[in-house]
Motif scaffolding. Sequence first.
Motif, short mmCIF file in Angstrom:
data_model
loop_
_atom_site.label_atom_id
_atom_site.label_comp_id
_atom_site.label_asym_id
_atom_site.label_seq_id
_atom_site.Cartn_x
_atom_site.Cartn_y
_atom_site.Cartn_z
N THR A 52 45.72 -24.56 12.73
CA THR A 52 45.26 -24.45 11.34
C THR A 52 45.32 -25.82 10.66
N LEU A 53 46.41 -26.58 10.87
CA LEU A 53 46.53 -27.91 10.28
C LEU A 53 45.49 -28.86 10.85
N ARG A 54 45.25 -28.78 12.14
CA ARG A 54 44.21 -29.63 12.76
C ARG A 54 42.84 -29.30 12.19
N GLN A 55 42.56 -28.02 12.05
CA GLN A 55 41.26 -27.61 11.48
C GLN A 55 41.13 -28.09 10.04
N HIS A 56 42.22 -28.03 9.29
CA HIS A 56 42.18 -28.54 7.92
C HIS A 56 41.78 -30.01 7.90
N LEU A 57 42.42 -30.82 8.75
CA LEU A 57 42.12 -32.25 8.78
C LEU A 57 40.69 -32.52 9.25
N GLU A 58 40.15 -31.65 10.10
CA GLU A 58 38.76 -31.80 10.54
C GLU A 58 37.79 -31.44 9.42
N LYS A 59 38.05 -30.33 8.75
CA LYS A 59 37.13 -29.84 7.71
C LYS A 59 37.26 -30.59 6.39
N VAL A 60 38.45 -31.15 6.15
CA VAL A 60 38.69 -31.92 4.93
C VAL A 60 39.15 -33.32 5.37
N PRO A 61 38.18 -34.14 5.80
CA PRO A 61 38.57 -35.48 6.25
C PRO A 61 39.19 -36.28 5.11
N THR A 62 40.11 -37.14 5.47
CA THR A 62 40.82 -37.92 4.47
C THR A 62 39.99 -39.11 4.00
N LYS A 63 39.52 -39.89 4.91
CA LYS A 63 38.82 -41.14 4.57
C LYS A 63 37.46 -40.88 3.95
N GLY A 64 37.15 -41.67 2.91
CA GLY A 64 35.86 -41.53 2.25
C GLY A 64 35.67 -42.58 1.17
N PRO A 65 34.62 -42.44 0.38
CA PRO A 65 34.23 -43.47 -0.58
C PRO A 65 34.86 -43.35 -1.97
N ILE A 66 35.67 -42.33 -2.21
CA ILE A 66 36.22 -42.13 -3.55
C ILE A 66 37.63 -42.70 -3.60
N ARG A 67 37.83 -43.65 -4.50
CA ARG A 67 39.13 -44.33 -4.60
C ARG A 67 40.03 -43.61 -5.58
N ILE A 68 41.25 -43.33 -5.13
CA ILE A 68 42.28 -42.70 -5.95
C ILE A 68 43.50 -43.62 -5.96
N TYR A 69 44.04 -43.84 -7.14
CA TYR A 69 45.29 -44.58 -7.27
C TYR A 69 46.39 -43.56 -7.54
N LEU A 70 47.43 -43.64 -6.74
CA LEU A 70 48.51 -42.68 -6.85
C LEU A 70 49.83 -43.43 -6.97
N SER A 71 50.55 -43.18 -8.04
CA SER A 71 51.85 -43.79 -8.26
C SER A 71 52.88 -42.67 -8.36
N ILE A 72 53.77 -42.62 -7.36
CA ILE A 72 54.77 -41.56 -7.30
C ILE A 72 56.17 -42.16 -7.24
N SER A 73 57.16 -41.32 -7.48
CA SER A 73 58.54 -41.80 -7.46
C SER A 73 58.92 -42.28 -6.06
N LYS A 74 59.88 -43.17 -6.01
CA LYS A 74 60.35 -43.69 -4.72
C LYS A 74 60.86 -42.55 -3.84
N THR A 75 61.57 -41.62 -4.44
CA THR A 75 62.08 -40.47 -3.69
C THR A 75 60.94 -39.65 -3.10
N SER A 76 59.92 -39.39 -3.90
CA SER A 76 58.77 -38.64 -3.40
C SER A 76 58.07 -39.41 -2.29
N ALA A 77 57.95 -40.73 -2.45
CA ALA A 77 57.31 -41.56 -1.43
C ALA A 77 58.10 -41.49 -0.12
N GLU A 78 59.42 -41.53 -0.21
CA GLU A 78 60.25 -41.43 0.99
C GLU A 78 60.09 -40.06 1.63
N ASN A 79 60.06 -39.01 0.82
CA ASN A 79 59.88 -37.66 1.36
C ASN A 79 58.49 -37.50 1.98
N LEU A 80 57.48 -38.10 1.37
CA LEU A 80 56.13 -38.04 1.90
C LEU A 80 56.05 -38.78 3.24
#
Length: 156
Positions: A61-89
């Motif tokens: 299911t996770l593999r299919q998700h990554l296939e159907k919803v590819p990550t890379k693309g032309p829309i730029r998003i800036y994301l600023s999260i807490s250090k703790t969240s970044a470490e957990n991610l």
Amino acid sequence: MGSQTMRGYTLDVSEYLFRLTTESLRIHSNQTRRYQSLANLVNARATASAAGAIEQHDVETLRQHLEKVPTKGPIRIYLSISKTSAENLTEAKRRLEKHLGSALTVGDAVSMLLFDYVVEQGTAKLMSRIGIDQPKPPKGSGGRGRDEGEKVVRIR
């Protein structure tokens, strides 16, 4: 977040992942009854248990998700999260790489985090519709009538 250290990411995402972010934000905003940002949602979801929650989904299911919803693309998003969240991610990314047996990006980890959120919310909505939602204990009861850790209500 005042004095908390932040970590910034620049993600170039696909239209499908962009749509997943906006749908997730809509759901989260409606759930919290406040306008939310992607950073707020990722901070709320990127907990120490995030990888474990995502790993509950079938590997295919996770593999299919990554296939159907590819990550890379032309829309730029800036994301600023807490250090703790970044470490957990980052930890979630590492564990998911091992779980899936393939290299992932931070964007992939964000995508799976949002996928898990949308699935969780959809399941809760469906359960509520068919009358299986969890009843909340009355205010001030402190869960009386329930033994800690049990899903059985004791009748006295």
